[in-house]
Design a protein around this motif. Structure first.
Motif, PDB file in Angstrom:
ATOM      1  N   ILE A  46     -10.323  -7.041  68.353  1.00  0.00           N
ATOM      2  CA  ILE A  46     -11.364  -6.767  67.333  1.00  0.00           C
ATOM      3  C   ILE A  46     -12.371  -6.865  66.831  1.00  0.00           C
ATOM      4  O   ILE A  46     -13.614  -6.348  67.140  1.00  0.00           O
ATOM      5  CB  ILE A  46     -11.379  -4.756  67.488  1.00  0.00           C
ATOM      6  CG1 ILE A  46     -10.129  -4.400  68.395  1.00  0.00           C
ATOM      7  CG2 ILE A  46     -11.782  -3.684  67.453  1.00  0.00           C
ATOM      8  CD1 ILE A  46     -10.857  -4.374  69.775  1.00  0.00           C
ATOM      9  N   ALA A  47     -11.630  -7.805  65.548  1.00  0.00           N
ATOM     10  CA  ALA A  47     -12.437  -8.042  64.698  1.00  0.00           C
ATOM     11  C   ALA A  47     -13.973  -8.991  65.454  1.00  0.00           C
ATOM     12  O   ALA A  47     -15.058  -8.863  65.154  1.00  0.00           O
ATOM     13  CB  ALA A  47     -11.837  -9.075  63.345  1.00  0.00           C
ATOM     14  N   THR A  48     -13.010  -9.425  66.224  1.00  0.00           N
ATOM     15  CA  THR A  48     -13.606 -10.961  66.983  1.00  0.00           C
ATOM     16  C   THR A  48     -14.603 -10.442  67.986  1.00  0.00           C
ATOM     17  O   THR A  48     -15.938 -10.962  68.128  1.00  0.00           O
ATOM     18  CB  THR A  48     -12.764 -11.809  68.412  1.00  0.00           C
ATOM     19  OG1 THR A  48     -11.843 -12.541  67.382  1.00  0.00           O
ATOM     20  CG2 THR A  48     -13.887 -12.791  68.354  1.00  0.00           C
ATOM     21  N   VAL A  49     -14.607  -9.123  68.731  1.00  0.00           N
ATOM     22  CA  VAL A  49     -15.551  -8.678  69.304  1.00  0.00           C
ATOM     23  C   VAL A  49     -16.848  -8.388  68.539  1.00  0.00           C
ATOM     24  O   VAL A  49     -18.055  -8.488  68.488  1.00  0.00           O
ATOM     25  CB  VAL A  49     -15.648  -7.802  70.110  1.00  0.00           C
ATOM     26  CG1 VAL A  49     -15.747  -6.466  70.637  1.00  0.00           C
ATOM     27  CG2 VAL A  49     -14.363  -8.147  71.325  1.00  0.00           C
ATOM     28  N   VAL A  50     -16.529  -7.675  67.013  1.00  0.00           N
ATOM     29  CA  VAL A  50     -17.369  -7.667  66.510  1.00  0.00           C
ATOM     30  C   VAL A  50     -18.343  -7.889  65.684  1.00  0.00           C
ATOM     31  O   VAL A  50     -19.824  -8.187  65.653  1.00  0.00           O
ATOM     32  CB  VAL A  50     -16.920  -6.401  65.072  1.00  0.00           C
ATOM     33  CG1 VAL A  50     -17.884  -6.083  64.329  1.00  0.00           C
ATOM     34  CG2 VAL A  50     -16.566  -5.691  65.809  1.00  0.00           C
ATOM     35  N   VAL A  51     -17.602  -9.640  65.825  1.00  0.00           N
ATOM     36  CA  VAL A  51     -17.932 -10.844  64.761  1.00  0.00           C
ATOM     37  C   VAL A  51     -18.801 -11.223  66.154  1.00  0.00           C
ATOM     38  O   VAL A  51     -19.980 -11.307  65.256  1.00  0.00           O
ATOM     39  CB  VAL A  51     -16.953 -11.700  64.237  1.00  0.00           C
ATOM     40  CG1 VAL A  51     -17.794 -12.902  63.771  1.00  0.00           C
ATOM     41  CG2 VAL A  51     -16.727 -10.814  63.221  1.00  0.00           C
ATOM     42  N   VAL A  52     -19.048 -11.956  67.079  1.00  0.00           N
ATOM     43  CA  VAL A  52     -19.061 -12.322  68.455  1.00  0.00           C
ATOM     44  C   VAL A  52     -20.236 -12.010  68.734  1.00  0.00           C
ATOM     45  O   VAL A  52     -21.653 -12.315  68.678  1.00  0.00           O
ATOM     46  CB  VAL A  52     -18.622 -13.069  69.356  1.00  0.00           C
ATOM     47  CG1 VAL A  52     -17.783 -14.088  68.146  1.00  0.00           C
ATOM     48  CG2 VAL A  52     -17.959 -11.623  70.265  1.00  0.00           C
ATOM     49  N   ALA A 372     -21.234  -1.849  70.473  1.00  0.00           N
ATOM     50  CA  ALA A 372     -20.294  -3.135  70.658  1.00  0.00           C
ATOM     51  C   ALA A 372     -19.270  -2.727  69.367  1.00  0.00           C
ATOM     52  O   ALA A 372     -17.735  -2.951  70.111  1.00  0.00           O
ATOM     53  CB  ALA A 372     -20.106  -4.280  69.836  1.00  0.00           C
ATOM     54  N   LEU A 373     -19.550  -2.130  68.296  1.00  0.00           N
ATOM     55  CA  LEU A 373     -17.991  -1.482  67.688  1.00  0.00           C
ATOM     56  C   LEU A 373     -17.339  -0.009  67.974  1.00  0.00           C
ATOM     57  O   LEU A 373     -16.212  -0.081  68.108  1.00  0.00           O
ATOM     58  CB  LEU A 373     -18.526  -1.078  66.054  1.00  0.00           C
ATOM     59  CG  LEU A 373     -17.919  -0.548  64.874  1.00  0.00           C
ATOM     60  CD1 LEU A 373     -17.012  -1.908  64.560  1.00  0.00           C
ATOM     61  CD2 LEU A 373     -19.164   0.341  63.894  1.00  0.00           C
TER      62      LEU A 373
END
Length: 407
Positions: A46-52, A372-373
């Motif tokens: 999930i952190a990767t999704v938010v970051v990218v 996205a979040l």
């Protein structure tokens, strides 16, 4: 009457949603390390999704802000070398005025390469840095939307004298990065004439040729550097709806006899191309985020299967005390969903912090796309459901005798 009451007493007790949540949290409290390790995979995904998604969105907003301030309505017309004339490049002397007379054009300016040599000292024969000397008009700064880092720009009062303004890169190459007040202004030698540095430009993304050049006044270039008055680049600004129309006629206007020797471009298109490249990399990173989510889901499913194997006696005892298969399924499914939800929320928090840190480090506005979040948190819940279905069904199929008889 008594028979009906007996049948009512033997029916299983319905569990409320709060009861299922308590059951789901109980196992997480008793095995915190295992729960944390299982949730970690989901958090990373999930952190990767938010970051990218957040970093490219912040970059895009920075680019849009830069374009808004620097010139989506800016056109650059450059002279192409004429091979029939020995490869020289230049526009007619009156081309800047001709461009300004195009109806929708709001303002026009230009620069010209005077083919001079820049030296930091008269003791040097050549700088070797490839710095270009450009003759520039006094309205160039405002037209390009550029800003001064130090000092002043060329003005009608000083452009006739041997004064010079340094582009951001040229200033670095020459070792003149600031103009402290109260000190003698530095000088550089252009050809065999000393020029006083009166200003230093900040970075100009839409005019890279200006960044790595030194600018002298149009009249000073004529008197001191044998400049013939022919611009090599003309910049114009036009209103948005008419920009393409101006672009279509600009080449023929600047050089009616040889319009093919004029190359008209829109500097902001380079920044747009850069943004397309960033989007391509974002797609790649989203794929990696999907893999991270998959790995996290497998980790959660593995944890839940092991939990079923370890708790067969507990399952048998609950079944013997009257818990039905639906309640057993609900218990294990709730544990899986709670585990993934916690991991998803933690991952979303880490992703937001990562975007904030990266954007602040690059002086970008912080933009975290809400969809996205929400999609990331929703994906973590979906992973929890999928990862918990098989263990929950397996636990519910155990009969009380099988579960109590397990070693």
């Amino acid at each position: 009457m008594s028979r009906r009451s007996s049948m009512s007493d033997s029916s299983p007790v319905r569990l409320a949603l709060s009861d299922f949540l308590l059951l789901g949290l109980t196992r997480l409290r008793t095995k915190p390390l295992r729960a944390a390790l299982s949730a970690l995979g989901i958090s990373i995904g999930i952190a990767t999704v938010v970051v990218v998604t957040g970093i490219p969105a912040s970059s895009q907003q920075a680019v849009m802000d830069e374009l808004s301030s620097l010139g989506p309505d800016l056109l650059r017309a450059a002279a192409v070398p004429d091979q029939s004339q020995g490869g020289t490049a230049g526009l007619p002397e009156a081309s800047i005025g001709m461009a300004a007379r195009i109806g929708p054009v709001q303002e026009a300016s230009g620069v010209a390469n005077v083919h001079a040599t820049v030296r930091r000292s008269d003791k040097l024969t050549d700088t070797g840095t490839g710095i270009t000397v450009l003759a520039g008009k006094s309205n160039l700064l405002g037209l390009l939307g550029a800003k001064l880092h130090a000092g002043t720009f060329l003005t009608p009062a000083n452009e006739r004298f041997p004064t010079v303004v340094l582009g951001a890169k040229a200033a670095t190459w020459l070792g003149i990065t600031d103009l402290p007040t109260g000190r003698t202004q530095p000088r550089i030698m252009i050809n065999n004439t000393w020029f006083t540095v009166v200003g230093i430009l900040a970075r100009s993304p839409l005019a890279p040729d200006v960044e790595q050049s030194v600018l002298v006044g149009w009249d000073a270039a004529r008197t001191s550097l044998d400049f013939d008055g022919r611009p090599s680049v003309v910049y114009v600004r036009a209103t948005g709806p008419t920009l393409e129309a101006v672009r279509a006629v600009l080449g023929r206007t600047l050089n009616p006899e040889q319009p093919g020797l004029v190359q008209v471009s829109r500097p902001s298109e380079a920044l747009a191309a850069q943004r397309i490249t960033q989007n391509a990399f974002s797609t790649l990173f989203l794929g990696l985020a999907g893999v991270a989510l998959l790995v996290g889901g497998i980790g959660v499913a593995n944890t839940m299967v092991i939990s079923v194997l370890e708790r067969q006696r507990e399952i048998g005892l609950r079944r013997a005390l009257g818990a039905n298969r639906g309640q057993i399924r609900g218990q294990f499914l709730t544990e899986s969903v709670v585990l993934c939800t916690i991991g998803g929320l933690l991952g979303a928090l880490l992703g937001v912090l990562g975007v904030v840190a990266y954007a602040n480090a690059h002086d970008w506005p912080v933009v975290v796309p809400g969809p996205a979040l929400l999609a990331g948190i929703g994906a973590s819940i979906a992973v929890g459901v999928l990862a918990g279905v098989y263990p929950a069904v397996r636990a519910s199929l155990l009969t009380p005798t099988e579960a109590l008889a397990a070693d």
